[in-house]
Design a protein around this motif. Structure first.
Motif, PDB file in Angstrom:
ATOM      1  N   PHE A 204     -49.221 -12.322  19.813  1.00 62.22           N
ATOM      2  CA  PHE A 204     -49.269 -13.789  19.953  1.00 62.22           C
ATOM      3  C   PHE A 204     -49.921 -14.112  21.296  1.00 62.22           C
ATOM      4  N   PRO A 205     -51.242 -13.998  21.398  1.00 60.09           N
ATOM      5  CA  PRO A 205     -51.934 -14.265  22.665  1.00 60.09           C
ATOM      6  C   PRO A 205     -52.024 -15.754  22.979  1.00 60.09           C
ATOM      7  N   LEU A 206     -52.001 -16.066  24.270  1.00 57.77           N
ATOM      8  CA  LEU A 206     -52.136 -17.439  24.770  1.00 57.77           C
ATOM      9  C   LEU A 206     -53.437 -17.543  25.538  1.00 57.77           C
ATOM     10  N   ARG A 207     -54.281 -18.468  25.128  1.00 52.75           N
ATOM     11  CA  ARG A 207     -55.594 -18.641  25.741  1.00 52.75           C
ATOM     12  C   ARG A 207     -55.586 -19.875  26.640  1.00 52.75           C
ATOM     13  N   LEU A 208     -56.018 -19.696  27.895  1.00 54.60           N
ATOM     14  CA  LEU A 208     -56.200 -20.806  28.817  1.00 54.60           C
ATOM     15  C   LEU A 208     -57.688 -21.093  28.919  1.00 54.60           C
ATOM     16  N   GLU A 209     -58.091 -22.281  28.561  1.00 53.36           N
ATOM     17  CA  GLU A 209     -59.479 -22.687  28.648  1.00 53.36           C
ATOM     18  C   GLU A 209     -59.655 -23.598  29.864  1.00 53.36           C
ATOM     19  N   LEU A 210     -60.681 -23.379  30.629  1.00 55.68           N
ATOM     20  CA  LEU A 210     -61.010 -24.244  31.787  1.00 55.68           C
ATOM     21  C   LEU A 210     -59.784 -24.436  32.675  1.00 55.68           C
ATOM     22  N   ALA A 211     -59.373 -23.347  33.312  1.00 56.90           N
ATOM     23  CA  ALA A 211     -58.149 -23.355  34.105  1.00 56.90           C
ATOM     24  C   ALA A 211     -58.145 -24.458  35.161  1.00 56.90           C
ATOM     25  N   ALA A 212     -56.972 -25.080  35.330  1.00 51.71           N
ATOM     26  CA  ALA A 212     -56.777 -26.143  36.308  1.00 51.71           C
ATOM     27  C   ALA A 212     -55.590 -25.780  37.195  1.00 51.71           C
ATOM     28  N   PRO A 213     -55.531 -26.309  38.440  1.00 53.18           N
ATOM     29  CA  PRO A 213     -54.395 -26.011  39.321  1.00 53.18           C
ATOM     30  C   PRO A 213     -53.048 -26.343  38.687  1.00 53.18           C
ATOM     31  N   SER A 214     -53.003 -27.326  37.796  1.00 55.56           N
ATOM     32  CA  SER A 214     -51.756 -27.706  37.136  1.00 55.56           C
ATOM     33  C   SER A 214     -51.220 -26.612  36.206  1.00 55.56           C
TER      34      SER A 214
ATOM     35  N   GLU B 116     -30.579 -15.474  19.278  1.00 57.42           N
ATOM     36  CA  GLU B 116     -31.030 -15.046  20.594  1.00 57.42           C
ATOM     37  C   GLU B 116     -32.545 -14.927  20.665  1.00 57.42           C
ATOM     38  N   LEU B 117     -33.143 -15.360  21.783  1.00 56.64           N
ATOM     39  CA  LEU B 117     -34.547 -15.109  22.082  1.00 56.64           C
ATOM     40  C   LEU B 117     -34.642 -13.902  23.000  1.00 56.64           C
ATOM     41  N   PHE B 118     -35.635 -13.064  22.741  1.00 54.98           N
ATOM     42  CA  PHE B 118     -35.917 -11.915  23.581  1.00 54.98           C
ATOM     43  C   PHE B 118     -37.183 -12.233  24.378  1.00 54.98           C
ATOM     44  N   PHE B 119     -37.075 -12.102  25.690  1.00 52.69           N
ATOM     45  CA  PHE B 119     -38.167 -12.506  26.575  1.00 52.69           C
ATOM     46  C   PHE B 119     -38.943 -11.314  27.112  1.00 52.69           C
ATOM     47  N   GLY B 120     -40.236 -11.554  27.352  1.00 52.57           N
ATOM     48  CA  GLY B 120     -41.021 -10.631  28.147  1.00 52.57           C
ATOM     49  C   GLY B 120     -40.709 -10.827  29.624  1.00 52.57           C
ATOM     50  N   GLU B 121     -41.359 -10.053  30.470  1.00 56.72           N
ATOM     51  CA  GLU B 121     -41.059 -10.076  31.895  1.00 56.72           C
ATOM     52  C   GLU B 121     -41.765 -11.189  32.652  1.00 56.72           C
ATOM     53  N   GLY B 122     -42.605 -11.925  31.981  1.00 55.23           N
ATOM     54  CA  GLY B 122     -43.276 -13.033  32.624  1.00 55.23           C
ATOM     55  C   GLY B 122     -44.623 -12.653  33.214  1.00 55.23           C
ATOM     56  N   SER B 123     -45.518 -13.643  33.269  1.00 57.09           N
ATOM     57  CA  SER B 123     -46.846 -13.471  33.866  1.00 57.09           C
ATOM     58  C   SER B 123     -47.054 -14.598  34.864  1.00 57.09           C
ATOM     59  N   ARG B 124     -47.271 -14.223  36.129  1.00 59.83           N
ATOM     60  CA  ARG B 124     -47.475 -15.248  37.165  1.00 59.83           C
ATOM     61  C   ARG B 124     -48.963 -15.522  37.270  1.00 59.83           C
ATOM     62  N   LEU B 125     -49.330 -16.780  37.004  1.00 60.70           N
ATOM     63  CA  LEU B 125     -50.731 -17.195  37.043  1.00 60.70           C
ATOM     64  C   LEU B 125     -50.918 -18.215  38.150  1.00 60.70           C
ATOM     65  N   THR B 126     -51.921 -17.978  38.992  1.00 59.35           N
ATOM     66  CA  THR B 126     -52.280 -18.913  40.054  1.00 59.35           C
ATOM     67  C   THR B 126     -53.712 -19.361  39.844  1.00 59.35           C
ATOM     68  N   VAL B 127     -53.928 -20.671  39.863  1.00 64.36           N
ATOM     69  CA  VAL B 127     -55.269 -21.222  39.712  1.00 64.36           C
ATOM     70  C   VAL B 127     -55.676 -21.881  41.033  1.00 64.36           C
ATOM     71  N   LEU B 128     -56.754 -21.359  41.627  1.00 67.57           N
ATOM     72  CA  LEU B 128     -57.192 -21.864  42.937  1.00 67.57           C
ATOM     73  C   LEU B 128     -58.558 -22.537  42.838  1.00 67.57           C
TER      74      LEU B 128
ATOM     75  N   LYS C 263     -59.966 -18.832  39.197  1.00 67.23           N
ATOM     76  CA  LYS C 263     -60.632 -19.961  39.835  1.00 67.23           C
ATOM     77  C   LYS C 263     -60.658 -21.128  38.850  1.00 67.23           C
ATOM     78  N   ILE C 264     -60.709 -22.319  39.402  1.00 68.17           N
ATOM     79  CA  ILE C 264     -60.774 -23.519  38.562  1.00 68.17           C
ATOM     80  C   ILE C 264     -61.950 -23.400  37.597  1.00 68.17           C
ATOM     81  N   GLY C 265     -61.685 -23.689  36.332  1.00 69.29           N
ATOM     82  CA  GLY C 265     -62.730 -23.656  35.330  1.00 69.29           C
ATOM     83  C   GLY C 265     -62.870 -22.343  34.581  1.00 69.29           C
ATOM     84  N   GLN C 266     -62.253 -21.276  35.111  1.00 71.24           N
ATOM     85  CA  GLN C 266     -62.302 -20.006  34.408  1.00 71.24           C
ATOM     86  C   GLN C 266     -61.360 -20.025  33.202  1.00 71.24           C
ATOM     87  N   SER C 267     -61.563 -19.059  32.324  1.00 74.78           N
ATOM     88  CA  SER C 267     -60.702 -18.918  31.158  1.00 74.78           C
ATOM     89  C   SER C 267     -60.095 -17.524  31.146  1.00 74.78           C
TER      90      SER C 267
END
Lengths: 115, 118
Positions: free
Chosen positions: A74-84, A103-115, A14-18
């Motif tokens: 290497f964690p990525l922190r989202l503060e105050l989630a926005a739809p963007s 070469e870069l080795f990739f993870g499988e990806g994380s799909r994030l939706t902010v509503l 939800k908007i504003g969550q972290s």
């Protein structure tokens, strides 16, 4: 050999969550990266790290933070989630420079939706 | 700053035919790597082929080959004997060979969506 592992694979916020996207690699790579991929677009660099304790901003760092306390994580922190910030996030790792032909080795990806 | 341009948002090819995806890039560096990554609907980024700029010989991997024109800054991908499993988004990418920091990031084009018709 697991390679690059990301969790979670899907998340609705939800908007504003972290939240924190986790990334770990077992290849002893020095370099790690976080990219985001918006629909129909290429990947854009959010943050990168050249080793434990060293991080720096990429092209689109606003609204995110990272840390690199170990070589593996290497964690990525989202503060105050926005739809963007609705996007697919990719973690990647590599040796620097010509160490492994770039070469870069990739993870499988994380799909994030902010509503 | 380096840039990568893919001018074909979508392409289509008949099964068993050959298709070429275009990519141009801009850089002032002389030593770098170029890549083609495939992204199927599963989202996984899969390395298709890699070219070192200091090598004049074009890279090949089975049905995949590149036409690397360093002076023209062009790096096209040719897929021969196209298969249904080749259907995916294809990204061209550039990476500096210089050591250190942001110079080693991968710079992506916007991608070409390839459809394979049976």
């Amino acid at each position: 050999n697991a390679g690059v592992t990301q969790t979670p694979k899907f998340r609705i916020l939800k908007i504003g969550q972290s939240m924190t996207l986790q990334c770990t690699q077992d290849m002893n790579h020095n370099y790690m990266y976080w990219y985001r991929q918006d629909p129909g677009m290429g990947l854009k660099l959010i943050y990168y790290s050249v080793g434990a304790g060293i991080t720096d901003k990429g092209e689109v760092p606003n609204g995110y933070n990272v840390s690199r306390s170990t070589t593996e994580d290497f964690p990525l922190r989202l503060e105050l989630a926005a739809p963007s910030q609705t996007s697919v996030y990719f973690c990647a790792s590599s040796y620097p420079g010509q160490g492994a032909a770039g070469e870069l080795f990739f993870g499988e990806g994380s799909r994030l939706t902010v509503l | 700053a380096q840039t990568v341009t893919q001018s074909q948002p979508e392409m289509s090819v008949q099964e068993a035919e050959t298709v070429t995806l275009s990519c141009t890039y801009d850089t002032s560096e002389s030593d770098y790597y170029l890549f083609w990554y495939k992204q199927p609907p599963s989202r996984q980024m899969i390395l298709v082929i890699r070219q070192e700029a200091y090598k004049q010989q074009n890279a090949t991997e089975n049905r995949f080959s590149v036409n690397f024109q360093k002076a023209a800054k062009s790096f096209s991908l040719k897929i021969s004997d196209s298969q249904l499993g080749d259907a995916a988004m294809y990204f061209c990418a550039y990476r500096s060979a210089l050591y250190g920091g942001a110079t080693n990031k991968l710079i992506f084009g916007t991608g070409t969506l390839l459809a394979v018709q049976p």
